[in-house]
Design a protein around this motif. Sequence first.
Motif, short mmCIF file in Angstrom:
data_model
loop_
_atom_site.label_atom_id
_atom_site.label_comp_id
_atom_site.label_asym_id
_atom_site.label_seq_id
_atom_site.Cartn_x
_atom_site.Cartn_y
_atom_site.Cartn_z
N GLN A 153 29.43 70.32 80.48
CA GLN A 153 30.01 71.65 80.26
C GLN A 153 29.69 72.58 81.44
OE1 GLN A 153 29.68 73.34 76.22
NE2 GLN A 153 28.68 71.41 75.70
N ALA A 195 37.46 64.08 74.42
CA ALA A 195 38.52 65.08 74.47
C ALA A 195 38.11 66.43 73.87
CB ALA A 195 39.79 64.55 73.79
N PRO A 196 37.32 66.49 72.78
CA PRO A 196 36.92 67.80 72.25
C PRO A 196 36.14 68.66 73.25
CG PRO A 196 36.59 66.11 70.59
CD PRO A 196 36.93 65.40 71.88
N LEU A 197 35.38 68.04 74.14
CA LEU A 197 34.67 68.78 75.17
C LEU A 197 35.67 69.53 76.04
CD1 LEU A 197 32.28 69.49 77.16
CD2 LEU A 197 32.85 67.34 78.30
N TYR A 198 36.69 68.85 76.49
CA TYR A 198 37.68 69.45 77.38
C TYR A 198 38.53 70.49 76.65
CZ TYR A 198 36.10 65.51 80.11
OH TYR A 198 35.31 64.61 80.77
N ALA A 199 38.77 70.28 75.36
CA ALA A 199 39.53 71.26 74.57
C ALA A 199 38.82 72.62 74.55
CB ALA A 199 39.73 70.74 73.15
N LYS A 200 37.49 72.61 74.61
CA LYS A 200 36.72 73.87 74.67
C LYS A 200 37.09 74.69 75.89
CE LYS A 200 32.31 72.39 72.64
NZ LYS A 200 30.88 72.28 72.95
N GLN A 230 38.96 59.20 75.28
CA GLN A 230 39.42 59.84 74.06
C GLN A 230 38.29 60.50 73.25
OE1 GLN A 230 41.84 57.27 71.65
NE2 GLN A 230 43.04 58.98 70.88
N TYR A 231 37.15 59.87 73.16
CA TYR A 231 36.07 60.43 72.35
C TYR A 231 35.49 61.72 72.94
CZ TYR A 231 32.27 58.79 75.40
OH TYR A 231 31.40 58.61 76.45
#
Length: 157
Positions: free
Chosen positions: A98, A122-127, A119-120
Motif C-alpha cells: 500500500q 485485487a481488493p488491495l488495488y480497488a482501495k 486475482q486474490y
Amino acid sequence: MPECSVVSRSWSELTTSELYAVLKLRTDVFFVEQKVDEEELDNRDQEPGTRHHWIADSSGTVAYLRVLVNDEPEHLDARHIIGRVVVRADRRGEGLAQQLMAVALKEFTGAPMLLHAQQYVAPLYAKFGFVAFGEPYDEATIMHISMYRAASTAVNG
C-alpha cells in the motif's frame, strides 16, 4: 502500519547493489515461491520511462513495484502500467504494498493507469481506485484480473 522509507529511481539511477536486491526479491518470490515460469527479465526495467519503487530493511529489499510507460495505451487511455508488485514473505501484512502504491500513484498523479493483478490481491488495488475489467485469466499458472484506474481517481491508500 508503520511508515517505511520508499526509494524511487529510474534505471540509470540504480546502483548495482540496488538492482541486485530488487532482482533477488523478484526471483525469490516469483520463481522460487510462486513457481512462475514466465520471463522475468523482459528488458522493460531498463526503459528510460520506467520507475522503480521499493522499500528495504537490513536484510535487503522487502517490497517492490515498477511503473512502465507505454507509447500507446494498453486499455482505454492508460499508458502507465504498474507491475511486478512483490513483498517478501516475512514482511507481508504490514501494508508495504500500500505504501508503494501510494508513492507510485502520487508520482504519476493525473495519469490513467493499468495493472494485471493476481486475482486474490485485487481488493488491495480497488482501495486505490482500480476497477476490474474483463474476465479473469491464467497467467503463469496464477489467476489474474486486469484493472484500470481513471485519471480523475484520487489516491485513497
